[in-house]
Structures are given as C-alpha cells and as structure tokens.
Enzyme design. Sequence first.
Site, PDB file in Angstrom:
ATOM      1  N   PHE A 149     -33.335 -43.841   5.426  1.00  0.00           N
ATOM      2  CA  PHE A 149     -33.098 -42.455   5.844  1.00  0.00           C
ATOM      3  C   PHE A 149     -31.976 -41.781   5.072  1.00  0.00           C
ATOM      4  O   PHE A 149     -31.916 -40.558   5.005  1.00  0.00           O
ATOM      5  CB  PHE A 149     -32.777 -42.398   7.354  1.00  0.00           C
ATOM      6  CG  PHE A 149     -31.341 -42.746   7.678  1.00  0.00           C
ATOM      7  CD1 PHE A 149     -30.336 -41.781   7.620  1.00  0.00           C
ATOM      8  CD2 PHE A 149     -30.963 -44.046   7.996  1.00  0.00           C
ATOM      9  CE1 PHE A 149     -29.011 -42.095   7.887  1.00  0.00           C
ATOM     10  CE2 PHE A 149     -29.656 -44.368   8.270  1.00  0.00           C
ATOM     11  CZ  PHE A 149     -28.669 -43.400   8.210  1.00  0.00           C
ATOM     12  N   LYS A 173     -43.567 -44.728   1.348  1.00  0.00           N
ATOM     13  CA  LYS A 173     -43.396 -44.787   2.806  1.00  0.00           C
ATOM     14  C   LYS A 173     -41.924 -44.456   3.055  1.00  0.00           C
ATOM     15  O   LYS A 173     -41.055 -45.315   3.001  1.00  0.00           O
ATOM     16  CB  LYS A 173     -43.732 -46.192   3.320  1.00  0.00           C
ATOM     17  CG  LYS A 173     -44.176 -46.259   4.770  1.00  0.00           C
ATOM     18  CD  LYS A 173     -43.204 -45.672   5.777  1.00  0.00           C
ATOM     19  CE  LYS A 173     -42.020 -46.542   6.077  1.00  0.00           C
ATOM     20  NZ  LYS A 173     -41.024 -45.879   6.979  1.00  0.00           N
ATOM     21  N   ARG A 177     -37.255 -41.060   9.959  1.00  0.00           N
ATOM     22  CA  ARG A 177     -36.260 -40.182  10.589  1.00  0.00           C
ATOM     23  C   ARG A 177     -36.134 -38.848   9.862  1.00  0.00           C
ATOM     24  O   ARG A 177     -35.809 -37.842  10.466  1.00  0.00           O
ATOM     25  CB  ARG A 177     -34.902 -40.869  10.618  1.00  0.00           C
ATOM     26  CG  ARG A 177     -34.957 -42.141  11.443  1.00  0.00           C
ATOM     27  CD  ARG A 177     -33.582 -42.646  11.751  1.00  0.00           C
ATOM     28  NE  ARG A 177     -33.677 -43.931  12.396  1.00  0.00           N
ATOM     29  CZ  ARG A 177     -33.063 -45.035  11.979  1.00  0.00           C
ATOM     30  NH1 ARG A 177     -32.260 -44.983  10.925  1.00  0.00           N
ATOM     31  NH2 ARG A 177     -33.212 -46.160  12.623  1.00  0.00           N
ATOM     32  N   SER A 226     -31.870 -51.756   5.060  1.00  0.00           N
ATOM     33  CA  SER A 226     -30.894 -52.714   5.579  1.00  0.00           C
ATOM     34  C   SER A 226     -31.264 -54.144   5.168  1.00  0.00           C
ATOM     35  O   SER A 226     -32.428 -54.427   4.848  1.00  0.00           O
ATOM     36  CB  SER A 226     -30.844 -52.601   7.099  1.00  0.00           C
ATOM     37  OG  SER A 226     -32.117 -52.898   7.641  1.00  0.00           O
ATOM     38  N   CYS A 281     -25.044 -46.243   0.970  1.00  0.00           N
ATOM     39  CA  CYS A 281     -24.970 -47.686   0.674  1.00  0.00           C
ATOM     40  C   CYS A 281     -23.801 -47.975  -0.241  1.00  0.00           C
ATOM     41  O   CYS A 281     -23.367 -49.118  -0.359  1.00  0.00           O
ATOM     42  CB  CYS A 281     -26.257 -48.143   0.024  1.00  0.00           C
ATOM     43  SG  CYS A 281     -26.632 -47.213  -1.451  1.00  0.00           S
TER      44      CYS A 281
HETATM   45  P1  NAD Z   1     -33.829 -49.631   7.630  1.00  0.00           P
HETATM   46  O1  NAD Z   1     -33.806 -51.000   7.036  1.00  0.00           O
HETATM   47  O2  NAD Z   1     -33.792 -49.498   9.107  1.00  0.00           O
HETATM   48  O3  NAD Z   1     -35.164 -48.848   7.165  1.00  0.00           O
HETATM   49  C1  NAD Z   1     -35.571 -48.845   5.820  1.00  0.00           C
HETATM   50  C2  NAD Z   1     -37.090 -48.721   5.781  1.00  0.00           C
HETATM   51  O4  NAD Z   1     -37.656 -49.859   6.429  1.00  0.00           O
HETATM   52  C3  NAD Z   1     -37.607 -47.485   6.508  1.00  0.00           C
HETATM   53  O5  NAD Z   1     -38.647 -46.909   5.748  1.00  0.00           O
HETATM   54  C4  NAD Z   1     -38.113 -48.040   7.833  1.00  0.00           C
HETATM   55  O6  NAD Z   1     -39.201 -47.319   8.333  1.00  0.00           O
HETATM   56  C5  NAD Z   1     -38.525 -49.447   7.491  1.00  0.00           C
HETATM   57  N1  NAD Z   1     -38.365 -50.379   8.613  1.00  0.00           N
HETATM   58  C6  NAD Z   1     -37.454 -50.293   9.618  1.00  0.00           C
HETATM   59  N2  NAD Z   1     -37.605 -51.315  10.473  1.00  0.00           N
HETATM   60  C7  NAD Z   1     -38.624 -52.068   9.995  1.00  0.00           C
HETATM   61  C8  NAD Z   1     -39.240 -53.297  10.425  1.00  0.00           C
HETATM   62  N3  NAD Z   1     -38.846 -53.938  11.525  1.00  0.00           N
HETATM   63  N4  NAD Z   1     -40.248 -53.803   9.685  1.00  0.00           N
HETATM   64  C9  NAD Z   1     -40.664 -53.188   8.562  1.00  0.00           C
HETATM   65  N5  NAD Z   1     -40.107 -52.014   8.125  1.00  0.00           N
HETATM   66  C10 NAD Z   1     -39.101 -51.481   8.812  1.00  0.00           C
HETATM   67  O7  NAD Z   1     -32.638 -48.816   6.937  1.00  0.00           O
HETATM   68  P2  NAD Z   1     -32.128 -47.353   7.292  1.00  0.00           P
HETATM   69  O8  NAD Z   1     -31.414 -47.397   8.585  1.00  0.00           O
HETATM   70  O9  NAD Z   1     -33.198 -46.356   7.091  1.00  0.00           O
HETATM   71  O10 NAD Z   1     -31.076 -47.135   6.097  1.00  0.00           O
HETATM   72  C11 NAD Z   1     -29.777 -47.620   6.129  1.00  0.00           C
HETATM   73  C12 NAD Z   1     -29.662 -48.971   5.462  1.00  0.00           C
HETATM   74  O11 NAD Z   1     -30.135 -48.913   4.117  1.00  0.00           O
HETATM   75  C13 NAD Z   1     -28.228 -49.461   5.343  1.00  0.00           C
HETATM   76  O12 NAD Z   1     -28.196 -50.832   5.625  1.00  0.00           O
HETATM   77  C14 NAD Z   1     -27.871 -49.187   3.896  1.00  0.00           C
HETATM   78  O13 NAD Z   1     -26.845 -50.013   3.367  1.00  0.00           O
HETATM   79  C15 NAD Z   1     -29.165 -49.465   3.234  1.00  0.00           C
HETATM   80  N6  NAD Z   1     -29.250 -48.835   1.936  1.00  0.00           N
HETATM   81  C16 NAD Z   1     -29.126 -49.627   0.842  1.00  0.00           C
HETATM   82  C17 NAD Z   1     -29.175 -49.069  -0.406  1.00  0.00           C
HETATM   83  C18 NAD Z   1     -29.028 -49.921  -1.631  1.00  0.00           C
HETATM   84  O14 NAD Z   1     -29.210 -49.393  -2.704  1.00  0.00           O
HETATM   85  N7  NAD Z   1     -28.724 -51.187  -1.534  1.00  0.00           N
HETATM   86  C19 NAD Z   1     -29.364 -47.681  -0.554  1.00  0.00           C
HETATM   87  C20 NAD Z   1     -29.504 -46.901   0.595  1.00  0.00           C
HETATM   88  C21 NAD Z   1     -29.450 -47.488   1.840  1.00  0.00           C
END
Ligand code: NAD
Length: 498
Positions: A149, A173, A177, A226, A281
């Site tokens: 998000f 995908k 949010r 995450s 991130c």
């Molecule tokens: P998230 O992991 O909750 O969601 C990421 C994606 O995974 C979304 O598209 C979501 O729909 C999907 N998802 C969520 N739960 C799932 C499940 N149980 N099974 C399969 N898919 C699922 O992350 P978020 O809250 O949207 O974003 C914040 C996180 O992303 C933080 O941990 C941040 O550090 C990380 N992030 C990392 C980077 C990087 O480059 N390393 C960049 C941006 C964000």
Amino acid sequence: MGYEITHWIDGQEVAGSGATQPIMDPATGAQVGTLHLGDAGTVDRAVQVAAAAQKEWAKVSLARRTQILYRMRQLMIEHTDEIAAVITREHGKTLADAAGEIARGLETLEFATSITQDLKGGFSQNISTGVDGHTLRQPLGVVAGITPFNFPVMVPFWMHPIAIATGNAFVLKPSERDPSASNLVARLYQEAGLPDGVFQVVHGGKEVVDALCTHDGVAAVSFVGSTPIAKHVHSVASASGKRVQALGGANNHAVVMPDANIEFAAAQIASGAFGSAGERCMAVPVAVTVGDVHEEFLAAIRAEAEKLIVGPGNDPATDMPPVITPDAKARVIRMTDEAEAAGGTIVVDGRGLVVEGHENGNFVGPTVITGLAADHPTYTDEVFGPLLVVMHVNNFDEAVELVNSSPFGNGTAIFTDSGHYARRYQDEIQVGMIGINVPIPTPVGYYSFGGWKDSLFGEHHAHGPEGVSFYTRQKAVTTRWPAQNESVESSMSFPTHD
Ligand code: NAD
C-alpha cells in the site's frame, strides 16, 4: 458507496467475483469507494488474455516499444496532479509526497526507454575456426507483480516498465487499500498505444495472490511487501516453478557518529522517521547515537519532531499525514505503551493527538523513545509508523554490531564527517542500501533496489540492470556456416576450440 473500482482486463473494466471491500480515506476515516475483489477465476481470465497478448507483443520492434514508453512518460507527467490526488485520498500521504513517488517511479520508465541498449547481446567471431557465438535475451512470458500500500504508483513502476519493455505481459495485483491509481495507470498505458492485455490489473487479497503464485501461465512473480508475506510468496511461487523476487520489510538504522553535524543529522533523520508517517520501507525508525552525542541528538530530534504539522495530506501546510488504517494507528500506540511499561523514556509522545476537523482520521503524532533494551520488540520489530527509537552505543564497532544483529537488511545510514568511518561502514554493514549523510538511500531507477537478509528473498534486486535480467532469459547461440562442398571430419570426442 462512493466510486467503484473494478479489474482492468483486456483493455476494459471487468467486474470480479462479487465480493467487495470498502476503500477508506485515512484522513477522515470515511468510506470513499468500493473495490471489487477478484478470485482464482479472475486471475485465470487475466492470465489467458495476457498470454495471447504477449505472443504478439514480443514481436513488436524495440523502436515501437520505446515510442509507447515515451508517450506513457508524457501522459504520466500530464496526469501527475490527478494521480497524486487519488494517492492522497486513499493512502493519506501529502500531495507533494504523492507527486514525488510518481516522479521516482518514472525513473524506472525512463531507464526502460533505453531497452534498445540493455537487450544488446554479445557476439564473438571465430570462437572456433569458422564458428561464431552470440547471446540474446528473450522475455519470460506473463509475469505478475504484487505490491504494497505504501507506494501505490512507484513500487509497481519498479516492475512493469522493464517487464513490458523486454517483451513480457504484466498482471498487477496492487494493494487492496489504495487500488485506484493502478487503474489510472492502466488507462494511460492504453492511451499511450500499449496493446490491450499487455498491462492488466486484478484486485484482491490472499486468494488472488495465491492464484497468481500457482497459475501455470505465470512465469515470474515480483513481490514487495512485509516479510511474512514475502516469505510466503517466495516459497509458494518457487514451489510452482516460477522465478521470484520478493522484497520484504525493514527496520532501518541511522548511526550518528560523535563528529557528525548533529543539527543536520537530526533534520535528516526526522525526515526519514516521520516523512509519510514512517510508512516507507526506507524510513528510519532507529537512530543509533555513538559516544557522547546522545543528549545533544535527543534535544535536536525533539525540536524537529515538535515542529511538525500533522494533518490531512491534501492540506499544503501538512508535514506529516495520517497512517493507513486504525489498526496501524493502534500498533504505534501499543508499541509506545509497551516501551513505556518496560522503562523506556518517551521523549516525544504522539499518543492522544487529535487533528481538529479530522477526529475520525488515523492520526498519531511523531514519537521518539529512548532507553530500550536491544531485545525490546518496540526496537526490534518493524513499526511502520512515525515512531523513532534512539539507541545508544559507546563506539563505532558496537554500532556496526547492533545494526548487523537486526534480521532485516534493507537500508541504513551513517552521519559522520569522517571518510574513514564512512568507508568502514559501507564495507562492514550487512545491508543492501547505504546512505552516507543521506537518510533514505533509495537507489535511482538506473541502479537496482534491494535489501539483504529478511528484506529480500530471491536472487534479483528490483529495477535497473537486475530488473532486465529478472524479466528475461538468455540464450547462447553457436553458429557455423560451412561451404556447401566443405568436408568436415566428424569426431566423437568433446569439441575443443581450434
Ligand atoms: P503486506 O505484506 O500486508 O501486503 C503486500 C501485498 O501482499 C498486498 O498486495 C496484499 O494484498 C498482499 N497480501 C497481504 N496479505 C496476504 C496474505 N496473507 N497472503 C497473500 N498475499 C497477501 O504489506 P503492506 O502492509 O501493504 O506494505 C507494508 C510492508 O511492505 C512493510 O513491511 C514494508 O516494509 C514493506 N515494503 C517493502 C519494500 C521493499 O522494497 N523492501 C517497499 C515497500 C514496502
């Protein structure tokens, strides 16, 4: 309620499985729209369309692909204000920050316009007598991107311009949010002349993600989010035989050396800790003071935190916007409570902040905590909110040890006047992206982005040269053109290169 967001398949809006989810405005806590969720059937439909489109797209000349990308860049620039407003409404970040993420995303598109250079293979004449060798890179087919998000435009742009430029079809995908910006991008690609089916958007949660990770028609998956979900995607998609890059969470440390310009360091670290409410991130949720600068740094960071204006992202006066959900707000408050209960000192307290006129928004103020043990979860866990923990160590070696003890390895920074320590830091630290007097060292689009350890699963970093190799496979071709009447002795032994 409000507007409706559907999937974008084969160049048009398509309804989903029937299930829906509300889209909320973090600044008001009110529902602004309704998202149509997809399921395995929606994914199958998008992948079938993508597979057919990709076959034709891979035949399109590099010159034509590049022209479409140039047109897309121009359209993104012309529509920046409109897209930024959509990001702010659903994500909450300030309009300036939203425009900034669009510009940073375009860096990767700009890099992809040079695909004519990056797809050049090698050629060697006479690798053996009368034999030549050359390499070429080809697209994988249909590739998927699953994104978080916090950067609804920039992070998908780390992926799709390169995937498309190299001849793949891309199924996105985005986060459920803040999904709307992805549909705007899809429309602009269509306007830019990209054939329908080459860029598509399927909305949803776990069911859609798992369907993409296991669908036979998907060759590769790029994930950003995450760490627990990155691990899940990496293992499920890898087990299904796909190429996977899965970028995970972070807990980035900024080390403040005794010789640093403390006012400069505090201002930079405040921007890293509290910009976009800490939901980056590459945010800086941990500062590590070295030697005798601890008290001076605390005073400077308190001054920086206390002058920030917290408010809705569409108010130009706002420095720090709301967090994404009531749960995210509750997490920051709970982690502050737990730190306090463990004897931590709350230097700046963001709990209890109310923004007038936005009483139902997800607002929490900038928070600074010190005096925590190195195993306290408020320090060790990713908070992803405007909470800065200040740790203290005695010397440089202890700082390196503390940073390297984190399971995450996304980004880090050192603030110092010493080239000697800066050089040692970049050498000894187990982190993928390092800033020297720079708090958020996000590589530009023509380098690659990626962390170490629990911040990335898979072999490839995102965008830049590693993006090109992720979205392509190499072939090595060995060629001989004997004259029609040439006699060649056949041999049963392994060929040597004479
Ligand atoms: P998230 O992991 O909750 O969601 C990421 C994606 O995974 C979304 O598209 C979501 O729909 C999907 N998802 C969520 N739960 C799932 C499940 N149980 N099974 C399969 N898919 C699922 O992350 P978020 O809250 O949207 O974003 C914040 C996180 O992303 C933080 O941990 C941040 O550090 C990380 N992030 C990392 C980077 C990087 O480059 N390393 C960049 C941006 C964000």
